[in-house]
Design an enzyme around this catalytic site. Structure first.
Site, PDB file in Angstrom:
ATOM      1  CB  SER A 124      -0.845  -0.011   1.276  1.00 54.45           C
ATOM      2  OG  SER A 124      -1.435   1.239   1.503  1.00 54.45           O
ATOM      3  CE1 TYR A 148      -3.770  -2.759   5.636  1.00 56.23           C
ATOM      4  CE2 TYR A 148      -3.204  -0.464   5.221  1.00 56.23           C
ATOM      5  CZ  TYR A 148      -3.551  -1.717   4.745  1.00 56.23           C
ATOM      6  OH  TYR A 148      -3.664  -1.924   3.387  1.00 56.23           O
ATOM      7  CE  LYS A 152      -1.365  -4.555   3.393  1.00 51.10           C
ATOM      8  NZ  LYS A 152      -1.733  -5.850   2.830  1.00 51.10           N
ATOM      9  CG  ASN A 197     -12.688   2.564   8.133  1.00 48.55           C
ATOM     10  OD1 ASN A 197     -13.080   3.057   9.172  1.00 48.55           O
ATOM     11  ND2 ASN A 197     -12.551   1.256   7.964  1.00 48.55           N
ATOM     12  CG  LEU A 199     -13.784  10.340  -0.418  1.00 41.94           C
ATOM     13  CD1 LEU A 199     -14.455  11.238   0.616  1.00 41.94           C
ATOM     14  CD2 LEU A 199     -12.826  11.158  -1.285  1.00 41.94           C
TER      15      LEU A 199
HETATM   16  P1  NAD Z   1     -11.041  -7.119   1.202  1.00 41.17           P
HETATM   17  O1  NAD Z   1     -11.257  -7.139   2.665  1.00 41.17           O
HETATM   18  O2  NAD Z   1     -12.214  -6.848   0.324  1.00 41.17           O
HETATM   19  O3  NAD Z   1     -10.382  -8.505   0.726  1.00 41.17           O
HETATM   20  C1  NAD Z   1      -9.522  -9.252   1.552  1.00 41.17           C
HETATM   21  C2  NAD Z   1      -9.981 -10.695   1.501  1.00 41.17           C
HETATM   22  O4  NAD Z   1      -9.106 -11.491   2.298  1.00 41.17           O
HETATM   23  C3  NAD Z   1     -11.390 -10.908   2.047  1.00 41.17           C
HETATM   24  O5  NAD Z   1     -12.133 -11.710   1.154  1.00 41.17           O
HETATM   25  C4  NAD Z   1     -11.164 -11.631   3.381  1.00 41.17           C
HETATM   26  O6  NAD Z   1     -12.245 -12.501   3.705  1.00 41.17           O
HETATM   27  C5  NAD Z   1      -9.872 -12.366   3.108  1.00 41.17           C
HETATM   28  N1  NAD Z   1      -9.049 -12.663   4.301  1.00 41.17           N
HETATM   29  C6  NAD Z   1      -8.667 -11.808   5.276  1.00 41.17           C
HETATM   30  N2  NAD Z   1      -7.888 -12.437   6.168  1.00 41.17           N
HETATM   31  C7  NAD Z   1      -7.772 -13.720   5.751  1.00 41.17           C
HETATM   32  C8  NAD Z   1      -7.099 -14.868   6.248  1.00 41.17           C
HETATM   33  N3  NAD Z   1      -6.392 -14.826   7.377  1.00 41.17           N
HETATM   34  N4  NAD Z   1      -7.190 -16.021   5.553  1.00 41.17           N
HETATM   35  C9  NAD Z   1      -7.915 -16.099   4.413  1.00 41.17           C
HETATM   36  N5  NAD Z   1      -8.581 -15.045   3.901  1.00 41.17           N
HETATM   37  C10 NAD Z   1      -8.508 -13.868   4.555  1.00 41.17           C
HETATM   38  O7  NAD Z   1      -9.872  -6.070   0.908  1.00 41.17           O
HETATM   39  P2  NAD Z   1      -9.328  -5.482  -0.469  1.00 41.17           P
HETATM   40  O8  NAD Z   1      -9.691  -4.040  -0.522  1.00 41.17           O
HETATM   41  O9  NAD Z   1      -9.699  -6.350  -1.587  1.00 41.17           O
HETATM   42  O10 NAD Z   1      -7.766  -5.547  -0.184  1.00 41.17           O
HETATM   43  C11 NAD Z   1      -6.967  -6.629  -0.617  1.00 41.17           C
HETATM   44  C12 NAD Z   1      -5.541  -6.406  -0.156  1.00 41.17           C
HETATM   45  O11 NAD Z   1      -5.061  -5.165  -0.681  1.00 41.17           O
HETATM   46  C13 NAD Z   1      -5.370  -6.317   1.356  1.00 41.17           C
HETATM   47  O12 NAD Z   1      -4.168  -6.969   1.708  1.00 41.17           O
HETATM   48  C14 NAD Z   1      -5.242  -4.824   1.609  1.00 41.17           C
HETATM   49  O13 NAD Z   1      -4.496  -4.534   2.764  1.00 41.17           O
HETATM   50  C15 NAD Z   1      -4.532  -4.362   0.357  1.00 41.17           C
HETATM   51  N6  NAD Z   1      -4.774  -2.945   0.053  1.00 41.17           N
HETATM   52  C16 NAD Z   1      -6.059  -2.500  -0.078  1.00 41.17           C
HETATM   53  C17 NAD Z   1      -6.299  -1.159  -0.339  1.00 41.17           C
HETATM   54  C18 NAD Z   1      -7.702  -0.646  -0.444  1.00 41.17           C
HETATM   55  O14 NAD Z   1      -7.907   0.562  -0.332  1.00 41.17           O
HETATM   56  N7  NAD Z   1      -8.719  -1.464  -0.703  1.00 41.17           N
HETATM   57  C19 NAD Z   1      -5.219  -0.263  -0.479  1.00 41.17           C
HETATM   58  C20 NAD Z   1      -3.922  -0.764  -0.360  1.00 41.17           C
HETATM   59  C21 NAD Z   1      -3.697  -2.112  -0.097  1.00 41.17           C
HETATM   60  C1  UD1 Z   2      -6.581   5.338   4.033  1.00 44.83           C
HETATM   61  C2  UD1 Z   2      -5.637   4.840   5.103  1.00 44.83           C
HETATM   62  C3  UD1 Z   2      -4.418   4.231   4.427  1.00 44.83           C
HETATM   63  C4  UD1 Z   2      -4.837   3.120   3.472  1.00 44.83           C
HETATM   64  C5  UD1 Z   2      -5.830   3.695   2.449  1.00 44.83           C
HETATM   65  C6  UD1 Z   2      -6.354   2.665   1.496  1.00 44.83           C
HETATM   66  C7  UD1 Z   2      -6.027   6.295   7.054  1.00 44.83           C
HETATM   67  C8  UD1 Z   2      -5.458   7.361   7.927  1.00 44.83           C
HETATM   68  N1  UD1 Z   2      -5.264   5.947   5.988  1.00 44.83           N
HETATM   69  O1  UD1 Z   2      -5.881   6.275   3.268  1.00 44.83           O
HETATM   70  O2  UD1 Z   2      -3.545   3.716   5.398  1.00 44.83           O
HETATM   71  O3  UD1 Z   2      -3.725   2.584   2.789  1.00 44.83           O
HETATM   72  O4  UD1 Z   2      -6.946   4.265   3.172  1.00 44.83           O
HETATM   73  O5  UD1 Z   2      -7.149   1.740   2.169  1.00 44.83           O
HETATM   74  O6  UD1 Z   2      -7.089   5.746   7.327  1.00 44.83           O
HETATM   75  N2  UD1 Z   2     -12.037  11.556   3.621  1.00 44.83           N
HETATM   76  C9  UD1 Z   2     -13.022  12.418   4.058  1.00 44.83           C
HETATM   77  N3  UD1 Z   2     -14.152  11.899   4.609  1.00 44.83           N
HETATM   78  C10 UD1 Z   2     -14.350  10.543   4.780  1.00 44.83           C
HETATM   79  C11 UD1 Z   2     -13.331   9.663   4.331  1.00 44.83           C
HETATM   80  C12 UD1 Z   2     -12.183  10.201   3.787  1.00 44.83           C
HETATM   81  O7  UD1 Z   2     -12.893  13.640   3.920  1.00 44.83           O
HETATM   82  O8  UD1 Z   2     -15.395  10.142   5.315  1.00 44.83           O
HETATM   83  C13 UD1 Z   2     -10.832  12.105   2.979  1.00 44.83           C
HETATM   84  C14 UD1 Z   2      -9.530  11.799   3.710  1.00 44.83           C
HETATM   85  O9  UD1 Z   2      -9.247  12.785   4.643  1.00 44.83           O
HETATM   86  C15 UD1 Z   2      -8.532  11.769   2.531  1.00 44.83           C
HETATM   87  C16 UD1 Z   2      -9.366  11.252   1.358  1.00 44.83           C
HETATM   88  O10 UD1 Z   2     -10.728  11.488   1.703  1.00 44.83           O
HETATM   89  O11 UD1 Z   2      -8.116  13.069   2.217  1.00 44.83           O
HETATM   90  C17 UD1 Z   2      -9.176   9.756   1.117  1.00 44.83           C
HETATM   91  O12 UD1 Z   2      -9.408   9.043   2.315  1.00 44.83           O
HETATM   92  P1  UD1 Z   2      -9.403   7.440   2.390  1.00 44.83           P
HETATM   93  O13 UD1 Z   2     -10.299   6.912   1.349  1.00 44.83           O
HETATM   94  O14 UD1 Z   2      -9.677   7.060   3.806  1.00 44.83           O
HETATM   95  O15 UD1 Z   2      -7.934   7.013   1.976  1.00 44.83           O
HETATM   96  P2  UD1 Z   2      -6.508   7.497   2.566  1.00 44.83           P
HETATM   97  O16 UD1 Z   2      -6.645   8.554   3.583  1.00 44.83           O
HETATM   98  O17 UD1 Z   2      -5.652   7.805   1.414  1.00 44.83           O
END
Ligand code: NAD
Ligand code: UD1
Length: 337
Positions: A124, A148, A152, A197, A199
């Site tokens: 991430s 978190y 990573k 959580n 946006l």
């Molecule tokens: P998600 O929660 O939709 O998908 C994760 C999946 O992993 C789920 O289906 C969950 O049931 C499964 N899982 C969790 N723990 C497990 C375990 N111990 N054993 C087996 N299955 C398990 O999340 P996502 O948004 O698809 O994210 C996927 C990956 O990308 C994650 O590692 C997350 O940290 C990373 N990531 C996500 C974002 C984001 O904004 N969505 C940003 C950066 C990195």
């Molecule tokens: C968040 C996580 C980051 C993670 C990423 C992707 C935090 C502090 N950081 O980042 O670790 O890798 O998600 O999952 O949680 N915003 C609002 N109102 C809301 C939600 C968000 O104004 O209700 C704003 C935030 O302040 C930010 C932008 O929207 O400026 C994006 O927020 P968000 O989607 O949570 O992502 P990140 O902050 O980039």
């Protein structure tokens, strides 16, 4: 190739499975369904017209993983499984270290036992902390402010060290910026449990009437309009990045690290305006104080992924908001709609 996808039932995993199947790969999913449901997988099969194998297991369960690797002779692993809520991670750090770090460790040990030597890992942009400048290149200093992000960083480090110890291992660390959007069919998308959580899912839930207004976390950052700027990337572009990574770097020993972003930042208010246009109504919002731990701006320099993976994001901001709205309006309660 036959590819084992951990967390393949989740948001990014489900979109990636569609792209893998479309590129002719076979998919074996391992997921404990802690943040997903079987419904996403049946919809992926419907979209693709192809079947996937599914093993309902936790990646920390070594015996179950061992059995999965014995049953399916896979060529590579894409590892999405993990927990991802920053706030929850500060409340329950051990849960995050156990799931994300121990889980990855067990997975890599079982891969090693079965001589599977290609791994793509979901990292991430959070590993860059609060960057001194933007755009961010892969060689920026790594730091983080929450468990978190630390989980990573630890897994990244574990991968770098394991690659040094194993001359055959190819690991690709993909640092995602902010994934948004949904498949164009409107049948799969992000389905957060409880209050979102992030946006984009929050905006979509306001637009569909599940929440009254969006709280905008601060308008006093040094950005175009004072609100936070992020590099939003369409989840289908992100998914395609995984296919490129696995096809280009399978068998290429070493640890390869890429930013997956668009290189373009948008502010919170720009996202609200784009989304209002997509859903054809105002998205009510209130400016409140900054969220603890937030940064002003964050966007990628995606040039390295372009040069090595021959990949770049192609979808526009309109695609991101239109596809998010199609998914949310067709499925107001996500997969349980
Ligand atoms: P998600 O929660 O939709 O998908 C994760 C999946 O992993 C789920 O289906 C969950 O049931 C499964 N899982 C969790 N723990 C497990 C375990 N111990 N054993 C087996 N299955 C398990 O999340 P996502 O948004 O698809 O994210 C996927 C990956 O990308 C994650 O590692 C997350 O940290 C990373 N990531 C996500 C974002 C984001 O904004 N969505 C940003 C950066 C990195
Ligand atoms: C968040 C996580 C980051 C993670 C990423 C992707 C935090 C502090 N950081 O980042 O670790 O890798 O998600 O999952 O949680 N915003 C609002 N109102 C809301 C939600 C968000 O104004 O209700 C704003 C935030 O302040 C930010 C932008 O929207 O400026 C994006 O927020 P968000 O989607 O949570 O992502 P990140 O902050 O980039």
């Amino acid at each position: 190739m036959k590819i084992l996808v951990t967390g393949g039932a989740g948001y990014i995993g489900s979109h990636t499975c569609i792209e893998l199947l479309a590129s002719g790969h076979e998919v074996v999913i391992v997921d404990n369904l802690s943040n997903s449901s079987e419904e996403s997988m049946s919809r992926v099969e419907k979209i693709s017209g192809k079947k996937m194998a599914f093993i309902h297991a936790d990646i920390r369960d070594e015996a179950a993983l061992d059995a999965a690797f014995s049953q399916h002779k896979v060529d590579a692993v894409i590892h999405f499984a993990g927990l991802k809520a920053v706030g929850e991670s500060t409340e329950f750090p051990l849960k995050y270290y156990d799931n994300n770090v121990s889980g990855s460790c067990v997975l890599m040990q079982v891969m090693d036992k079965h001589n599977v030597n290609t791994l793509v890992f979901s990292s991430s942009a959070t590993v860059y902390g609060d960057p001194a400048t933007v755009p961010i290149t892969e060689d920026f200093p790594l730091t983080t402010t929450n468990p978190y992000g630390q989980s990573k960083l630890v897994v990244e480090q574990m991968c770098r060290e394991t690659v040094i110890a194993n001359d055959n291992l190819s690991v690709v660390l993909l640092r995602y910026f902010n994934p948004v959007g949904a498949h164009i069919s409107g049948t799969i998308g992000e389905d957060p449990k409880g209050i979102p959580n992030n946006l984009m899912p929050f905006i979509t839930q306001v637009a569909v009437g599940k929440r009254e207004f969006l709280s905008v976390f601060g308008d006093d950052y040094d950005t175009v309009d004072g609100t936070g700027v992020r590099d939003y990337i369409h989840v289908v572009d992100l998914a395609k990045g995984h296919v490129q990574a696995i096809e280009k770097l399978h068998g290429q020993a070493g640890c390869h690290t890429f930013n997956l972003g668009t290189g373009q930042g948008y502010s919170v208010l720009e996202m609200v305006a784009a989304f209002s246009k997509a859903c054809n109504k105002e998205v009510p919002y209130k400016i409140i104080e900054r969220r603890a731990g937030d940064i002003g701006q964050c966007y990628a320099d995606p040039a390295y992924a372009k040069s090595v993976l021959d990949w770049q994001a192609e979808k526009t901001l309109d695609d991101m908001v239109n596809d998010s709205w199609r998914w949310q309006s067709n499925n107001p309660d996500g997969y349980s709609s």
